[in-house]
Design a protein around this motif. Structure first.
Motif, short mmCIF file in Angstrom:
data_model
loop_
_atom_site.label_atom_id
_atom_site.label_comp_id
_atom_site.label_asym_id
_atom_site.label_seq_id
_atom_site.Cartn_x
_atom_site.Cartn_y
_atom_site.Cartn_z
N PHE A 145 0.83 -1.20 0.00
CA PHE A 145 0.00 0.00 0.00
C PHE A 145 0.88 1.26 0.00
O PHE A 145 1.35 1.69 1.06
N ILE A 168 -4.61 2.20 7.85
CA ILE A 168 -3.20 1.93 8.15
C ILE A 168 -2.32 3.16 7.92
O ILE A 168 -1.18 3.20 8.36
N SER A 209 -6.37 -0.92 4.73
CA SER A 209 -5.93 -2.28 4.42
C SER A 209 -7.08 -3.06 3.80
O SER A 209 -8.22 -3.01 4.27
N VAL A 246 1.75 -6.46 9.59
CA VAL A 246 2.61 -5.49 8.89
C VAL A 246 4.02 -6.07 8.82
O VAL A 246 4.67 -6.30 9.83
N ILE A 290 1.91 -5.66 3.87
CA ILE A 290 1.16 -6.50 4.81
C ILE A 290 1.23 -7.95 4.35
O ILE A 290 0.92 -8.28 3.20
N ASN A 292 -0.36 -11.13 4.08
CA ASN A 292 -1.77 -11.51 4.02
C ASN A 292 -1.99 -12.86 4.71
O ASN A 292 -1.35 -13.85 4.36
#
Length: 444
Positions: A35, A61, A74, A80, A99, A101
């Protein structure tokens, strides 16, 4: 209604049949999600998480750092992994929140809860849009709460829903209008609440008959909202062009749409507004097209913001067997950005990947000659500039003339001049470089 259009523009091959008939499916990413904190025009957001933090889908975030900024949300649950520099689609490095997942997509508390079914105030609408991190999803990425915070809401006469989608290959807005027609109209209705004297107009190119029918069906009986077909011509979806077509008003150089009583929102943005206000759902995903003559199964998917671009090409069947990829574009072939790496994430204002087996720019460069003074570039320019004179000034590095005499900074980089030029001159590329040089000098 008969389709309307603007003066100028070009008619490139659409290539939309590659993807428009395929089913739309949601894609769940397999790898990390990334991101960037600058997915919008304005100041980058400020991270509010740290390495090792657990996050949930729908959680903020990175918070907007000022009014002209936007929250980053997010789109997955997980941990993170890093906050570090990564490359974006344009090849520049940007600070990103990475992040890991967990594959669960566990929602943060309250996300998806139905609310505001009755009357909702203007403040509630703007607050929900701002909290959801919504930006212009047609490409510009301007924070939507800023665009809709007009100093004179009574002076807005038209709210234009941009469903033109004139860029070749891309069909995500077309499919969105067919599948989410009610959400788009509800989103438009929410925006109209902010502007008491405005009417809503949904502009759709006439090469999207299914989308036109779907939107007309949900607008039946509406007094304040109607569908206006517009001619399939590039760049029909340009903000300045749509304003001229729908309102009959010309947006002069230096003016904003509100100065002529108009607000323009992409249909994807309106869909996001509906979900933010009525469904408590921030901007976490979007319709996204993967197409091009090198892709095995071109299609439109619903993708999570932050998904890796390489994953999405694989989700579209990967590269055709025996095919060599010459160029991958973030966006379409007219205004898209050539990518040097596929290891970049989908951002809020990205709508497509176009994977090509031939590089038409490279072919054109091999045939380029001096300007033959035919004037075709001037005839097709949708905002009535004179590309021939702009190019002369740019090549001489006469930046003062480029900016003040020929209004070169108002160029929208649509590429119509490059497309039509019989001398194959790379006009749009030259104008982008010149604008970058001028803006860099201004920043200094």
């Amino acid at each position: 209604m008969s389709p309307k259009t603007f003066r100028g523009g070009v008619h490139p091959d659409g290539h939309k049949d590659m993807s428009k008939g395929q089913p739309v499916e949601a894609y769940l990413p397999k790898g990390d999600l990334v991101f960037p904190i600058n997915q919008h025009i304005g100041k980058p957001a400020k991270p509010v998480v740290a390495k090792g933090d657990k996050v949930l889908a729908g959680q903020i975030i990175a918070e907007a750092d000022g009014f002209v900024s936007a929250n980053i949300i997010s789109s997955c649950s997980g941990t993170v992994k890093a906050i570090e520099q990564r490359y974006n689609a344009g090849g520049a490095r940007a600070m990103c929140i990475v992040i890991e997942n967990d594959g669960e997509y566990t929602l943060a508390p309250g996300i998806g809860k139905t609310r505001n079914e009755g009357t909702v105030s203007s403040k509630d609408i703007l607050d929900a849009i701002q909290a959801a991190g919504i930006v212009g999803m047609g490409g510009a990425g301007f924070p939507t709460h800023v665009k809709l915070s007009s100093k004179n809401p009574e002076g807005i006469d038209y709210v234009i829903a941009n469903g033109a989608e004139c860029e070749p290959y891309i069909t995500c807005d077309d499919r969105l209008m067919q599948n989410e027609n009610r959400a788009i109209v509800e989103g438009l209705r929410l925006v109209l609440q902010l502007f008491p004297n405005a009417q809503g107009v949904i502009a759709i190119e006439d090469n999207k008959p299914d989308a036109i029918r779907a939107m007309e069906a949900v607008c039946a009986g509406e007094k304040q909202i109607h569908v206006q077909p517009v001619m399939a011509k590039y760049p029909e979806g340009g903000e300045r062009n749509l304003i001229s077509v729908i309102s009959g008003r010309d947006l002069r150089f230096g003016q904003l749409p509100a100065d002529v009583g108009c607000v323009v929102c992409n249909v994807s943005t309106l869909n996001a507004i509906y979900h933010a206000v009525h469904k408590s759902t921030p901007l976490m995903e979007r319709y996204f097209t993967v197409s091009g003559d090198a892709v095995a199964n071109p299609r439109t998917m619903v993708v999570k913001i932050g998904t890796n671009s390489a994953e999405l090409i694989e989700a579209a069947g990967g590269i055709k067997p025996g095919c060599t990829v010459k160029k991958v574009l973030s966006g379409g072939p007219m205004m898209g950005i050539a990518m040097s790496s596929l290891d970049v994430p989908v951002c809020k204002n990205n709508n497509a990947l176009t994977v090509l087996a031939e590089d038409e720019v490279e072919l054109a460069q091999a045939q380029a000659t001096s300007c033959i003074r035919c004037g075709r570039c001037t005839r097709v320019c949708p905002i009535h500039l004179i590309p021939q004179l702009m190019a002369d000034a740019a090549e001489r590095k006469d930046y003062e003339s480029y900016e003040k005499k020929y209004y070169g900074l108002d160029c929208i980089a649509c590429g119509s001049c490059s497309y039509i030029c019989p001398a194959k001159r790379p006009l749009m590329q030259l104008f982008k470089e010149t604008k970058g040089a001028i803006m860099a000098a201004k920043r200094k």
